[in-house]
Enzyme design. Structure first.
Site, PDB file in Angstrom:
ATOM      1  N   GLU A 202      10.975  -4.782   2.908  1.00  0.00           N
ATOM      2  CA  GLU A 202      10.040  -4.781   3.872  1.00  0.00           C
ATOM      3  C   GLU A 202      10.556  -5.404   4.828  1.00  0.00           C
ATOM      4  O   GLU A 202       9.843  -6.408   5.481  1.00  0.00           O
ATOM      5  CB  GLU A 202       8.656  -5.313   3.479  1.00  0.00           C
ATOM      6  CG  GLU A 202       8.327  -4.198   2.095  1.00  0.00           C
ATOM      7  CD  GLU A 202       6.492  -4.640   1.768  1.00  0.00           C
ATOM      8  OE1 GLU A 202       5.920  -4.021   1.463  1.00  0.00           O
ATOM      9  OE2 GLU A 202       6.434  -5.982   1.858  1.00  0.00           O
TER      10      GLU A 202
ATOM     11  N   GLU B  87       7.097   1.385  -3.364  1.00  0.00           N
ATOM     12  CA  GLU B  87       5.887   0.626  -3.974  1.00  0.00           C
ATOM     13  C   GLU B  87       4.583   1.300  -3.539  1.00  0.00           C
ATOM     14  O   GLU B  87       4.531   1.877  -2.283  1.00  0.00           O
ATOM     15  CB  GLU B  87       5.752  -0.646  -3.237  1.00  0.00           C
ATOM     16  CG  GLU B  87       7.014  -1.670  -3.827  1.00  0.00           C
ATOM     17  CD  GLU B  87       6.473  -3.059  -2.881  1.00  0.00           C
ATOM     18  OE1 GLU B  87       5.511  -3.695  -2.625  1.00  0.00           O
ATOM     19  OE2 GLU B  87       7.634  -3.771  -2.808  1.00  0.00           O
TER      20      GLU B  87
END
Length: 471
Positions: free
Chosen positions: A171, A369
């Site tokens: 991320e 995810e």
């Protein structure tokens, strides 16, 4: 869905492994957070003896990995997206690699190979040696580039025959949202927002250079391997059909595209100058940086997907939101329900995100995810009936199928977060449960640590076996 679709689960070392100071592992940035990424931060870069740190125990995967991987295999997963703890390999970030750390991951990868589970490994997942923050100030310092490259080369050279997929940073777009976790950037109350912005985006520049080096190194030495970048897929809707709101939506999405554009195309996007100028940032780019970035075009894109955002209104308005509030979706969408922790639930948004990325780049996309944090209740007969988790995952997988089968998006795989309960990054709670496997610990570390299959365990097993044909 394609026959070779990679169904799996995803975890992070700092949230799962435990054994935070065993076998030579050094303290990491995660190890000093007693309240999670969204809670109170310690005033000093140290572990306080009067605080409880759930990350220190995690789910005790370090000691139970054989049992856990056997359960992963029973669930039928084809791949396991995981991370290596940088501070387990280089305890201070410098010096020689820790043999015990290398031995641990070698054992994990061999155990996965025994069950034909493909590892997808993130090199840096909200964790780095704490000493690199104390000594250099984290990623705002160029010194981190060479230290990260040394770490990456060490583990890639060691495990290249066991790990076919690598991800550079978790991320990465969140370095401007939770800069300590994503970049080791430690701020005090005396620093202005402008100074923080400069540090965050300079840190991102250093990560671009280092990440590109990894891609270039792998392509030149192990061409059979694939390297991807990863972002949190926090795409947005316009607040209304007003033209200004539509423009704000473009700017919101650029807070994600800025990172994927650079990693995929090998250069900063044309809007980078205005994007950074609005934040008061001028990057310090040294000779050779841009050339290195140009050599580091990734093979695939990985993204997490939890929620969508509503773009902010005009920044001249009093209701304008900060970068942090915008990235975390603080403007509520009246058309969507929310989870127990207030995150909007938007399955269709996942299809939109996949199409946005694929239309722009035409690279394979890994959904690295996607999951629901919720309180689970262990019944008297030792069961966990988590229909809400099944409903959440099924709704999102339906949209993945549409993106793949109808829209033509090349979806590489889907790894649900988190397969097995672990400590939540945002809240440092294990009671915010994401897994299909229950771990018997509470938020104070009490419990047996026993693993119990939830109803969603058996449901996900059927989804994988049927390649989602029953959805």
């Amino acid at each position: 869905m394609l026959e070779n679709f990679l169904w799996g689960i995803a975890t992070a070392a700092n949230q799962l492994e435990g054994a935070w100071n065993e076998d030579g592992k050094g303290p990491s940035t995660a190890d000093i957070l007693y309240d999670g990424t969204a809670g109170e931060y310690p005033k000093e870069l140290k572990v306080y003896p009067d605080k409880y740190y759930s990350y220190h125990l995690g789910s005790d995967f370090y000691h139970r990995y054989k049992q856990d991987i056997q359960l992963f295999n029973e669930m039928g997963i084809k791949c396991y997206r995981m991370s290596i703890a940088w501070s387990r390999i280089f305890p201070t970030g410098e010096g020689e690699p820790n043999k015990k750390g290398i031995e641990f991951y070698n054992n994990v990868f061999k155990e996965l190979k025994k069950y034909n589970i493909i590892p997808i490994v993130t090199l840096s997942h909200y964790e780095m040696p704490l000493e690199l923050v104390k000594k250099y100030g984290g990623w705002k310092n160029r010194k981190l580039i060479s230290l990260y490259e040394k770490y990456a080369k060490t583990v890639i050279d060691k495990f290249h025959d066991l790990v076919p997929y690598w991800i550079t940073f978790n991320e990465m777009n969140f370095i401007s949202t939770i800069p300590f976790c994503a970049g080791g950037l430690w701020f005090d109350n005396n620093e202005s927002e402008a100074d923080k912005n400069k540090a965050m985006f300079q840190g991102a520049h250093h990560q671009f250079v280092a990440g590109a080096w990894v891609v270039d190194y792998v392509h030149n030495n192990y061409p059979e391997l694939k390297v991807g970048c990863m972002v949190c897929g926090t795409f947005s809707y316009a607040n209304s059909c007003k033209p200004q709101d539509a423009w704000d939506q473009i700017n919101c999405d650029r807070e994600t595209f800025y990172y994927t554009d650079t990693f995929v195309r090998g250069h900063y996007p044309k809007y980078a100058k205005s994007f950074l100028r609005e934040k008061g940032v001028t990057l310090k780019i040294e000779e050779g940086d841009l050339e290195q970035i140009s050599k580091g075009k990734v093979d695939f894109i990985a993204m997490s997907y939890y929620f969508t955002r509503v773009a902010p209104i005009n920044p001249n308005n009093d209701a304008y939101l900060t970068n942090n509030e915008r990235m975390l979706g603080k403007i509520k969408n009246p058309y969507l329900k929310v989870s127990q922790w207030g995150w909007v639930i938007d399955p269709v948004g996942l299809r939109i995100a996949l199409n946005k990325l694929y239309d722009r780049y035409e690279l394979p996309i890994l959904i690295a995810e996607n999951g629901l944090g919720a309180h689970d209740t262990l019944t008297a007969d030792g069961k966990i009936h988590d229909d809400y988790r099944k409903e959440f995952l099924e709704a999102h997988i339906k949209e993945v199928k549409k993106a793949s089968d109808i829209d033509g998006v090349d979806v590489l795989g889907y790894t649900s977060w988190s397969g097995i309960d672990l400590v939540s990054a945002t809240s440092a709670q294990i009671s915010k449960r994401y897994g299909q496997i229950y771990v018997d610990y509470d938020d104070d570390g009490h419990g047996t640590g026993n693993r119990i299959k939830k109803d969603s365990f058996y449901w996900y097993k059927r989804i994988i076996e049927s390649n989602a044909s029953e959805i």
